[in-house]
Design an enzyme around this catalytic site. Structure first.
Site, PDB file in Angstrom:
ATOM      1  N   THR A   1       0.059   6.597   8.973  1.00  0.00           N
ATOM      2  CA  THR A   1      -0.679   7.417   9.945  1.00  0.00           C
ATOM      3  C   THR A   1      -0.002   8.762  10.185  1.00  0.00           C
ATOM      4  O   THR A   1      -0.660   9.804  10.250  1.00  0.00           O
ATOM      5  CB  THR A   1      -0.811   6.664  11.287  1.00  0.00           C
ATOM      6  OG1 THR A   1      -1.521   5.456  11.047  1.00  0.00           O
ATOM      7  CG2 THR A   1      -1.572   7.474  12.323  1.00  0.00           C
TER       8      THR A   1
ATOM      9  N   ASP B   1      -7.694   5.090  12.352  1.00  0.00           N
ATOM     10  CA  ASP B   1      -7.050   3.767  12.494  1.00  0.00           C
ATOM     11  C   ASP B   1      -7.976   2.825  13.275  1.00  0.00           C
ATOM     12  O   ASP B   1      -8.149   1.654  12.915  1.00  0.00           O
ATOM     13  CB  ASP B   1      -5.724   3.879  13.275  1.00  0.00           C
ATOM     14  CG  ASP B   1      -4.690   4.765  12.603  1.00  0.00           C
ATOM     15  OD1 ASP B   1      -3.677   4.257  12.133  1.00  0.00           O
ATOM     16  OD2 ASP B   1      -4.916   5.997  12.544  1.00  0.00           O
TER      17      ASP B   1
END
Ligand SMILES: Nc1ncnc2c1ncn2[C@@H]1O[C@H](COP(=O)(O)O)[C@@H](O)[C@H]1OP(=O)(O)O
Ligand SMILES: [Mg+2]
Ligand SMILES: [Mg+2]
Ligand SMILES: [Mg+2]
Length: 321
Positions: A125, A53
């Site tokens: 995620t 990320d």
């Protein structure tokens, strides 16, 4: 290409640069996974951040801001601006397929300062950390005057199970990864829209952020099947490909970077994405990030009202827009 690319309208160049950079982003996501150490940080309840990320956000934001210093770019992750940005993450090439399109007249004269780009470096995620890799997408949404008008969805692990099972088949038969992109007045490329089956109602929703109201709302819509999968980008892909009729998330938690690119592409293809009250979402740079009214999307705009009418009143009260 230099002369024609510098002559192209800025929105087309931003879209073209976004298509180029998401492919680099996808490689970063795969490199981090291959290395095995995901560098997970807990940002809050059910809210993780990994090395992927962070690195992808640096990659996309730095690449776009160097080329378009006057646009506003809002990314999901709060990062130290002094953080390490590797030279190899900077992509300044422009995708020639995008540049070859004609920008519609109403968008051709939009200046750089009026463009807001919403970046979700890695959507899904939670699923990424659990190995549900095809739920992961990279989202770059483009907004003008508060409206989502275009964007890019990159799905780095698209086809990964097929490529694994069919390793002996020619490489190109099941190409891994795909990039969808589109803009109002131009169309959507990189995916084929399919209608979902008739006579059956399939709803897709969250798998990692569920709660009582999410389930109450889905029950009120009497689905034949519920697909609980990760990612806002991934769920909109299911709508576009006819694998679900509606995406229902009667809860807070999704933010503007989750919905901007998916909404833009879905709308161009005739679908509709709003909050649970049917209000359209706004993407001005100073808007609140949270989609506090939830997310309701359908494969076709014409069926959206049917789902909206069935959202229970007591649930709506918990989701002030
Ligand atoms: N409660 C929440 N906290 C943080 N992010 C959320 C929450 N709910 C949804 N999201 C974001 O919206 C996406 C779609 O939600 P879901 O997968 O639950 O349907 C998630 O992948 C996550 O994006 P991200 O993975 O980029 O953090
Ligand atoms: Mg997140
Ligand atoms: Mg997200
Ligand atoms: Mg994310």
């Amino acid at each position: 290409m230099a002369a024609s690319s510098s002559a192209a309208p800025v929105l087309l160049r931003i879209l073209s640069a976004s298509v180029s950079v998401v492919n680099r982003a996808g490689r970063i996501i795969k490199d981090v996974m291959r290395k095995g150490d995901l560098g997970i940080i807990d940002k809050g309840i059910d809210d993780l951040q990994t090395e992927a990320d962070r690195s992808v956000q640096h990659c996309i934001v730095t690449s776009l801001s160097r080329q378009f210093p006057k646009i506003s770019i809002i990314g999901e992750e709060e990062l130290d601006s002094e953080g390490k940005v590797l030279d190899e993450w900077i992509v300044t090439s422009l995708d020639s397929d995008v540049l070859a399109k004609k920008c519609p007249e109403n968008l051709a004269s939009i200046p750089e300062e009026k463009v807001v780009v919403w970046v979700d470096p890695l959507d899904g995620t939670s699923e990424y950390t659990q190995g549900l890799l095809d739920h992961v997408t990279v989202l770059v949404g483009i907004a003008v005057n508060g409206k989502a008008i275009g964007g890019v969805i990159h799905q780095p692990y698209y086809n990964y199970q097929r490529t694994r099972e069919n390793y002996h088949v020619e490489k190109d038969v099941y190409k891994q990864g795909r990039t969808l992109w589109g803009m109002n007045g131009i169309g959507v490329f990189g995916i084929e829209k399919k209608a979902p089956c008739e006579g059956k109602r399939i709803i897709t929703t969250t798998r990692s952020h569920s709660n009582k109201n999410v389930n109450l709302t889905i029950d009120a819509m009497k689905p034949d099947e519920v697909l609980r999968v990760g990612g806002a980008g991934h769920k909109v892909l299911l709508l576009i490909e006819g694998r679900a009729h509606a995406y229902v998330f009667a809860s807070k938690g999704c933010k503007k970077w989750d919905t901007c690119a998916p909404e833009a592409l879905l709308h161009i293809l005739g679908g509709k994405l709003t909050d649970m009250h049917g209000n359209s979402l706004e993407y001005h740079k100073d808007i609140q990030y949270l989609n506090s009214g939830g997310v309701l999307a359908t494969y076709d705009a014409a069926v959206h009202e049917w789902y909206r009418e069935r959202v229970p009143e007591e649930v709506k009260k918990t989701l002030p827009p």
